[in-house]
Design a protein around this motif. Sequence first.
Motif, PDB file in Angstrom:
ATOM      1  N   SER A   1       0.834  -1.213   0.000  1.00  0.00           N
ATOM      2  CA  SER A   1       0.000   0.000   0.000  1.00  0.00           C
ATOM      3  C   SER A   1       0.866   1.259   0.000  1.00  0.00           C
ATOM      4  O   SER A   1       0.484   2.296  -0.531  1.00  0.00           O
ATOM      5  CB  SER A   1      -0.920  -0.001   1.219  1.00  0.00           C
ATOM      6  OG  SER A   1      -0.142   0.127   2.396  1.00  0.00           O
ATOM      7  N   ILE A   2       2.029   1.186   0.611  1.00  0.00           N
ATOM      8  CA  ILE A   2       2.932   2.337   0.657  1.00  0.00           C
ATOM      9  C   ILE A   2       3.744   2.411  -0.633  1.00  0.00           C
ATOM     10  O   ILE A   2       3.893   3.467  -1.241  1.00  0.00           O
ATOM     11  CB  ILE A   2       3.850   2.249   1.903  1.00  0.00           C
ATOM     12  CG1 ILE A   2       2.990   2.450   3.157  1.00  0.00           C
ATOM     13  CG2 ILE A   2       4.974   3.280   1.838  1.00  0.00           C
ATOM     14  CD1 ILE A   2       3.701   2.209   4.456  1.00  0.00           C
ATOM     15  N   LYS A   3       4.217   1.250  -1.059  1.00  0.00           N
ATOM     16  CA  LYS A   3       5.048   1.207  -2.269  1.00  0.00           C
ATOM     17  C   LYS A   3       4.282   1.728  -3.483  1.00  0.00           C
ATOM     18  O   LYS A   3       4.834   2.456  -4.310  1.00  0.00           O
ATOM     19  CB  LYS A   3       5.517  -0.231  -2.510  1.00  0.00           C
ATOM     20  CG  LYS A   3       6.648  -0.293  -3.509  1.00  0.00           C
ATOM     21  CD  LYS A   3       7.227  -1.683  -3.610  1.00  0.00           C
ATOM     22  CE  LYS A   3       8.330  -1.717  -4.652  1.00  0.00           C
ATOM     23  NZ  LYS A   3       7.868  -1.271  -5.981  1.00  0.00           N
ATOM     24  N   SER A   4       2.984   1.387  -3.583  1.00  0.00           N
ATOM     25  CA  SER A   4       2.231   1.821  -4.764  1.00  0.00           C
ATOM     26  C   SER A   4       2.094   3.346  -4.788  1.00  0.00           C
ATOM     27  O   SER A   4       2.156   3.963  -5.854  1.00  0.00           O
ATOM     28  CB  SER A   4       0.867   1.132  -4.843  1.00  0.00           C
ATOM     29  OG  SER A   4       0.035   1.579  -3.800  1.00  0.00           O
ATOM     30  N   VAL A   5       1.945   3.974  -3.617  1.00  0.00           N
ATOM     31  CA  VAL A   5       1.856   5.445  -3.597  1.00  0.00           C
ATOM     32  C   VAL A   5       3.219   6.062  -3.920  1.00  0.00           C
ATOM     33  O   VAL A   5       3.314   7.029  -4.677  1.00  0.00           O
ATOM     34  CB  VAL A   5       1.318   5.969  -2.237  1.00  0.00           C
ATOM     35  CG1 VAL A   5       1.234   7.483  -2.234  1.00  0.00           C
ATOM     36  CG2 VAL A   5      -0.061   5.369  -1.941  1.00  0.00           C
ATOM     37  N   LEU A   6       4.278   5.475  -3.382  1.00  0.00           N
ATOM     38  CA  LEU A   6       5.623   5.995  -3.683  1.00  0.00           C
ATOM     39  C   LEU A   6       5.920   5.891  -5.183  1.00  0.00           C
ATOM     40  O   LEU A   6       6.525   6.791  -5.773  1.00  0.00           O
ATOM     41  CB  LEU A   6       6.690   5.237  -2.880  1.00  0.00           C
ATOM     42  CG  LEU A   6       6.673   5.486  -1.370  1.00  0.00           C
ATOM     43  CD1 LEU A   6       7.697   4.598  -0.665  1.00  0.00           C
ATOM     44  CD2 LEU A   6       6.945   6.956  -1.061  1.00  0.00           C
ATOM     45  N   ASP A   7       5.449   4.803  -5.812  1.00  0.00           N
ATOM     46  CA  ASP A   7       5.646   4.663  -7.262  1.00  0.00           C
ATOM     47  C   ASP A   7       4.906   5.767  -8.008  1.00  0.00           C
ATOM     48  O   ASP A   7       5.421   6.339  -8.971  1.00  0.00           O
ATOM     49  CB  ASP A   7       5.152   3.292  -7.746  1.00  0.00           C
ATOM     50  CG  ASP A   7       6.081   2.172  -7.282  1.00  0.00           C
ATOM     51  OD1 ASP A   7       7.214   2.479  -6.845  1.00  0.00           O
ATOM     52  OD2 ASP A   7       5.670   0.994  -7.343  1.00  0.00           O
ATOM     53  N   LEU A   8       3.675   6.072  -7.555  1.00  0.00           N
ATOM     54  CA  LEU A   8       2.895   7.147  -8.198  1.00  0.00           C
ATOM     55  C   LEU A   8       3.602   8.496  -8.034  1.00  0.00           C
ATOM     56  O   LEU A   8       3.651   9.299  -8.978  1.00  0.00           O
ATOM     57  CB  LEU A   8       1.486   7.219  -7.599  1.00  0.00           C
ATOM     58  CG  LEU A   8       0.553   6.061  -7.974  1.00  0.00           C
ATOM     59  CD1 LEU A   8      -0.705   6.099  -7.108  1.00  0.00           C
ATOM     60  CD2 LEU A   8       0.197   6.123  -9.457  1.00  0.00           C
ATOM     61  N   ILE A   9       4.151   8.743  -6.854  1.00  0.00           N
ATOM     62  CA  ILE A   9       4.874  10.001  -6.621  1.00  0.00           C
ATOM     63  C   ILE A   9       6.019  10.105  -7.636  1.00  0.00           C
ATOM     64  O   ILE A   9       6.264  11.162  -8.221  1.00  0.00           O
ATOM     65  CB  ILE A   9       5.411  10.071  -5.173  1.00  0.00           C
ATOM     66  CG1 ILE A   9       4.255  10.123  -4.177  1.00  0.00           C
ATOM     67  CG2 ILE A   9       6.337  11.280  -4.988  1.00  0.00           C
ATOM     68  CD1 ILE A   9       4.679   9.962  -2.712  1.00  0.00           C
ATOM     69  N   GLY A  10       6.675   8.981  -7.852  1.00  0.00           N
ATOM     70  CA  GLY A  10       7.792   8.950  -8.801  1.00  0.00           C
ATOM     71  C   GLY A  10       7.365   9.219 -10.231  1.00  0.00           C
ATOM     72  O   GLY A  10       8.185   9.581 -11.077  1.00  0.00           O
ATOM     73  N   GLN A  11       6.080   9.028 -10.524  1.00  0.00           N
ATOM     74  CA  GLN A  11       5.576   9.255 -11.891  1.00  0.00           C
ATOM     75  C   GLN A  11       4.895  10.602 -12.052  1.00  0.00           C
ATOM     76  O   GLN A  11       4.356  10.898 -13.127  1.00  0.00           O
ATOM     77  CB  GLN A  11       4.550   8.166 -12.248  1.00  0.00           C
ATOM     78  CG  GLN A  11       5.109   6.764 -12.352  1.00  0.00           C
ATOM     79  CD  GLN A  11       3.999   5.730 -12.291  1.00  0.00           C
ATOM     80  OE1 GLN A  11       2.893   5.945 -12.791  1.00  0.00           O
ATOM     81  NE2 GLN A  11       4.270   4.598 -11.646  1.00  0.00           N
ATOM     82  N   ALA A  12       4.886  11.422 -11.002  1.00  0.00           N
ATOM     83  CA  ALA A  12       4.154  12.700 -11.064  1.00  0.00           C
ATOM     84  C   ALA A  12       4.672  13.576 -12.209  1.00  0.00           C
ATOM     85  O   ALA A  12       5.884  13.692 -12.409  1.00  0.00           O
ATOM     86  CB  ALA A  12       4.283  13.438  -9.735  1.00  0.00           C
ATOM     87  N   ASN A  13       3.747  14.179 -12.960  1.00  0.00           N
ATOM     88  CA  ASN A  13       4.154  15.149 -13.986  1.00  0.00           C
ATOM     89  C   ASN A  13       3.942  16.583 -13.496  1.00  0.00           C
ATOM     90  O   ASN A  13       4.306  17.539 -14.172  1.00  0.00           O
ATOM     91  CB  ASN A  13       3.418  14.919 -15.313  1.00  0.00           C
ATOM     92  CG  ASN A  13       1.918  15.144 -15.213  1.00  0.00           C
ATOM     93  OD1 ASN A  13       1.288  14.720 -14.247  1.00  0.00           O
ATOM     94  ND2 ASN A  13       1.340  15.814 -16.196  1.00  0.00           N
ATOM     95  N   VAL A  14       3.336  16.725 -12.305  1.00  0.00           N
ATOM     96  CA  VAL A  14       3.104  18.047 -11.728  1.00  0.00           C
ATOM     97  C   VAL A  14       3.464  17.992 -10.242  1.00  0.00           C
ATOM     98  O   VAL A  14       3.116  17.019  -9.563  1.00  0.00           O
ATOM     99  CB  VAL A  14       1.611  18.464 -11.837  1.00  0.00           C
ATOM    100  CG1 VAL A  14       1.407  19.899 -11.357  1.00  0.00           C
ATOM    101  CG2 VAL A  14       1.075  18.274 -13.253  1.00  0.00           C
ATOM    102  N   VAL A  15       4.162  19.002  -9.753  1.00  0.00           N
ATOM    103  CA  VAL A  15       4.417  19.131  -8.309  1.00  0.00           C
ATOM    104  C   VAL A  15       3.976  20.522  -7.880  1.00  0.00           C
ATOM    105  O   VAL A  15       4.275  21.512  -8.564  1.00  0.00           O
ATOM    106  CB  VAL A  15       5.911  18.917  -7.969  1.00  0.00           C
ATOM    107  CG1 VAL A  15       6.190  19.260  -6.503  1.00  0.00           C
ATOM    108  CG2 VAL A  15       6.339  17.483  -8.264  1.00  0.00           C
TER     109      VAL A  15
END
Length: 258
Positions: free
Chosen positions: A140-154
């Motif tokens: 559950s944590i890893k999947s969110v961290l992966d999404l953060i790594g794919q962010a196109n906007v910060v």
Amino acid sequence: DLMSDLLGFPKKERRLADVLGIDHVLIVSGDCDSQPRVLESMGQLLNKTLAVLLPDGENIIAAMGGTTMAVMAKELTPALAKQRDLLFVPARGGVGELVDIQANAICSEMAKQTGGRHRSLYVPEDISERTYQPLLQEPSIKSVLDLIGQANVVIHSIGEAMTMAQRRNMSAEIIGELQEKQAVAEAFGDFFDESGQVVYKIPRIGLQIPDLTEVPYVFAIAAGQNKAKAIRAYMHNAPQQTWLITDEGAANSLLKGA
Ligand code: G3H
């Protein structure tokens, strides 16, 4: 210069972008230190700018916490989600802030305002590295961290060092260290002195400043004369493609010294 005059770019915004060494600056009138409404106008401007810039289809938006970000979240509108699939993820784990201004809460509010989706990240910050390392392997944590790594906007704010240290209940020892090293700014858990040197780091999970280089759209939202020093210090580290959304209070103060 003449070209930007012809294209209608307001001169002050261009000058401030040059002074700070970033590509884009947007300035709203007023000073949020004395007029809280100014932050709302900044939120509306952020909403408009995102609506123009973001590509159609999927967008993963990583958002940080703080009181500025809380106002930004309230000003986003469903127009932003037109022809777009928006997913808001907290850029980092909690930082000992009040629940309402944590990145998880900001993401939930942004999703609510736009009709987008959001994910939460539940990792306490005040635990040892030995304790949190295995947490990073939790699905559950890893999947969110992966999404953060794919962010196109910060989207993030910039804080004043001492205000942040006190708000986050940092120890007297660390506050002393920050004072000794003349910390003036904080962003992404890093504290900076006036020259932009990192003088202290809160070890945290999620996005770090070097990761921003890879992100196409980075928005720094910080305003008020009182934050001018912090903005300048952080901008030594900001990626070139940064959009700073600020107010005249901060902008005039930053240009005065330039
Ligand atoms: O890291 C920066 C802080 O989150 C900024 O907080 O918007 O409450 O000043 P603030």
